[in-house]
Design a protein around this motif. Sequence first.
Motif, mmCIF file in Angstrom:
data_model
loop_
_atom_site.group_PDB
_atom_site.id
_atom_site.type_symbol
_atom_site.label_atom_id
_atom_site.label_comp_id
_atom_site.label_asym_id
_atom_site.label_seq_id
_atom_site.Cartn_x
_atom_site.Cartn_y
_atom_site.Cartn_z
ATOM 1 N N LEU A 101 -24.053 3.422 -6.118
ATOM 2 C CA LEU A 101 -23.900 3.996 -7.459
ATOM 3 C C LEU A 101 -22.743 4.989 -7.493
ATOM 4 N N GLU A 102 -22.671 5.857 -6.479
ATOM 5 C CA GLU A 102 -21.614 6.865 -6.438
ATOM 6 C C GLU A 102 -20.236 6.222 -6.371
ATOM 7 N N VAL A 103 -20.114 5.196 -5.536
ATOM 8 C CA VAL A 103 -18.825 4.530 -5.377
ATOM 9 C C VAL A 103 -18.435 3.778 -6.650
ATOM 10 N N GLU A 104 -19.408 3.128 -7.289
ATOM 11 C CA GLU A 104 -19.091 2.362 -8.491
ATOM 12 C C GLU A 104 -18.616 3.281 -9.621
ATOM 13 N N ILE A 105 -19.194 4.471 -9.711
ATOM 14 C CA ILE A 105 -18.732 5.432 -10.718
ATOM 15 C C ILE A 105 -17.288 5.832 -10.441
ATOM 16 N N ALA A 106 -16.997 6.143 -9.185
ATOM 17 C CA ALA A 106 -15.624 6.516 -8.820
ATOM 18 C C ALA A 106 -14.663 5.358 -9.059
ATOM 19 N N ARG A 107 -15.110 4.147 -8.767
ATOM 20 C CA ARG A 107 -14.259 2.962 -8.920
ATOM 21 C C ARG A 107 -13.935 2.709 -10.401
ATOM 22 N N LEU B 76 -1.556 -1.202 -4.279
ATOM 23 C CA LEU B 76 -2.663 -0.254 -4.190
ATOM 24 C C LEU B 76 -2.115 1.090 -3.750
ATOM 25 N N ASP B 77 -2.476 2.148 -4.449
ATOM 26 C CA ASP B 77 -2.114 3.461 -3.939
ATOM 27 C C ASP B 77 -3.192 3.916 -2.958
ATOM 28 N N ARG B 78 -3.002 5.078 -2.354
ATOM 29 C CA ARG B 78 -3.920 5.538 -1.305
ATOM 30 C C ARG B 78 -5.349 5.674 -1.845
ATOM 31 N N ALA B 79 -5.476 6.232 -3.050
ATOM 32 C CA ALA B 79 -6.802 6.383 -3.640
ATOM 33 C C ALA B 79 -7.460 5.024 -3.852
ATOM 34 N N GLY B 80 -6.685 4.046 -4.302
ATOM 35 C CA GLY B 80 -7.236 2.707 -4.524
ATOM 36 C C GLY B 80 -7.719 2.063 -3.247
ATOM 37 N N VAL B 81 -6.973 2.251 -2.151
ATOM 38 C CA VAL B 81 -7.377 1.699 -0.854
ATOM 39 C C VAL B 81 -8.698 2.316 -0.408
ATOM 40 N N ILE B 82 -8.799 3.634 -0.501
ATOM 41 C CA ILE B 82 -10.013 4.324 -0.051
ATOM 42 C C ILE B 82 -11.217 3.924 -0.895
ATOM 43 N N ILE B 83 -11.030 3.864 -2.196
ATOM 44 C CA ILE B 83 -12.148 3.488 -3.076
ATOM 45 C C ILE B 83 -12.614 2.067 -2.777
ATOM 46 N N ALA C 297 0.853 -1.193 0.000
ATOM 47 C CA ALA C 297 0.000 0.000 0.000
ATOM 48 C C ALA C 297 0.885 1.237 0.000
ATOM 49 N N VAL C 298 0.724 2.082 -0.998
ATOM 50 C CA VAL C 298 1.568 3.260 -1.177
ATOM 51 C C VAL C 298 0.792 4.500 -0.745
ATOM 52 N N ASP C 299 1.401 5.320 0.115
ATOM 53 C CA ASP C 299 0.713 6.492 0.663
ATOM 54 C C ASP C 299 0.774 7.696 -0.287
ATOM 55 N N HIS C 300 0.579 7.444 -1.544
ATOM 56 C CA HIS C 300 0.587 8.504 -2.557
ATOM 57 C C HIS C 300 -0.309 8.051 -3.701
ATOM 58 N N ASP C 301 -0.713 8.991 -4.531
ATOM 59 C CA ASP C 301 -1.371 8.626 -5.783
ATOM 60 C C ASP C 301 -0.276 8.356 -6.804
ATOM 61 N N LEU D 62 -8.427 12.674 0.002
ATOM 62 C CA LEU D 62 -9.603 11.966 -0.503
ATOM 63 C C LEU D 62 -9.619 12.069 -2.021
ATOM 64 N N PRO D 63 -9.751 10.933 -2.725
ATOM 65 C CA PRO D 63 -9.779 10.988 -4.198
ATOM 66 C C PRO D 63 -10.819 11.976 -4.706
ATOM 67 N N HIS D 64 -10.413 12.785 -5.669
ATOM 68 C CA HIS D 64 -11.289 13.853 -6.148
ATOM 69 C C HIS D 64 -12.611 13.314 -6.660
ATOM 70 N N ASP D 65 -12.584 12.150 -7.327
ATOM 71 C CA ASP D 65 -13.823 11.568 -7.840
ATOM 72 C C ASP D 65 -14.810 11.299 -6.716
ATOM 73 N N LEU D 66 -14.301 10.915 -5.532
ATOM 74 C CA LEU D 66 -15.193 10.625 -4.422
ATOM 75 C C LEU D 66 -15.750 11.907 -3.818
ATOM 76 N N VAL D 67 -14.943 12.968 -3.784
ATOM 77 C CA VAL D 67 -15.469 14.256 -3.312
ATOM 78 C C VAL D 67 -16.622 14.690 -4.201
ATOM 79 N N ALA D 68 -16.422 14.558 -5.511
ATOM 80 C CA ALA D 68 -17.459 14.971 -6.459
ATOM 81 C C ALA D 68 -18.681 14.072 -6.372
#
Length: 477
Positions: A184-190, A163-170, A141-145, A319-325
């Motif tokens: 639905l929101e998570v699947e779009i971001a994923r 997995l990078d940090r964004a991948g872990v969170i998603i 697990a890498v603490d960077h994008d 927080l991954p930008h896609d998830l904020v949106a």
Amino acid sequence: MTTTQQERPLAVLVGVQLPGVDDVEHAADLAELGRLVHTLGFDVIATVSQRRSALAAAAVLGEGKLKELAELTGGSGVVPSGAPERKNKARARRAAESGEGDDDDGELGGDEVDDADEDGGGAGPDAGGAGREARRATVVAVDHDISPSQARNLERATGAQVLDRAGVIIEIFHRHARSREAKLEVEIARLNYVAPRLRETGGGGDRQRGGIGGKGAGESALELDRRKIRDRIAELKQELTGVQREQSTRRALRQGQRRVALVGYTNAGKSSLMRALTGSEVLVADKLFATLDTTVRALHPEVRPRILVSDTVGFIKKLPHDLVASFRSTLDEALEASLLLYVADASDPTFRDQLGVTRSVLSEIGASEVPSRLLLNKVDRLSEEEREALRLEFPEATLLSAKIPADVAALREALIAFFEQSMVEAELLLPYAKQSLIGEIYENARVLSEEYDDAGGRLAVRAHPAALDRLRSLLAR
């Protein structure tokens, strides 16, 4: 010999301390990544850290640290060059359908592994890895994008999933989503995360025939998979629009009601406070992102008019930008609240930075103008000296613990007092022909007295101005 089924897979954390990041912040970031990985279901056995001016272009770490990492995963520690191995050409298609990137090795693409570390310092493998040589870490697990090529090169050097940090969170969001809207929101971001990480299979460039009569080069399997993902995202967005329309209707029905939203960093204790204030059976767990769906409950014991309390998704650094949106609709509950309660874990030494993250995200969605109060939670874990220091630093804050009934009762009274300040008295005329609205009046106002004459009922009420306007509009129809 059988192994216990309770054994969790192992993971190694990787962090690069970049210029401008001090030791405390770097350690806090890695500790948070460790908690994220633990929430995902892995035991962290080691941390590999390095100071660098930038991430290594090829595989994040320099050559020395890369070999150190590979010792923990059983890999070679070297990014091999040359032609990629031939893989099953169906894997990319399965990845598109499942939302997972395949492990196909791509070419290095011009990236070169650094010959030496800029600074061999930083934390090496933790002592937690001692005595566990029989088991290797299967996840890095890498603490960077990081870019897809960096992830691919790390996989080739370590033999482990990266997995990078964004991948872990998603992935955590994907596992914890419960409501249809959150899923639905998570699947779009994923899917947005997976699409650029799909790689061409090694099957020799098979293409679907294109053009009339089958002439032309057509699309490669990778191009087809990416188009399928784009089509799927379009379908999900269309479905999400319908779900959000229903949510907006429900929120409109609560318009004019007194609403409080609990906001704050993940695992700050919002759900525990929600349960204590409302008596509801919301999920309470000591892990990150236990709550992803907005829950709305009435303050308990109930007051008239009711005060609704909302528990919202927690925030996190990077927080991954896609998830904020994508979670903007979920956070609309905060945007439309009458009062925001910023909940912070006062026992966490980094809570000041966490508050900054919370305020930044809420400002991004336009909720910074909503009236707010600061709650410093979990003070039962602090000494009296530490509490006094917090009172001096945050004189406007409320210090409490969701586990102490007296603290919760005092907060409840403070919420009632806040709304009492904005309530006004008025008289409503309720014609006999509209007696069906009596329940609506009692729901949204406090009835002080009732008198009846030939015209109907005259009710002296105390309510919020917005609620009064809504009631008058209903009575005037």
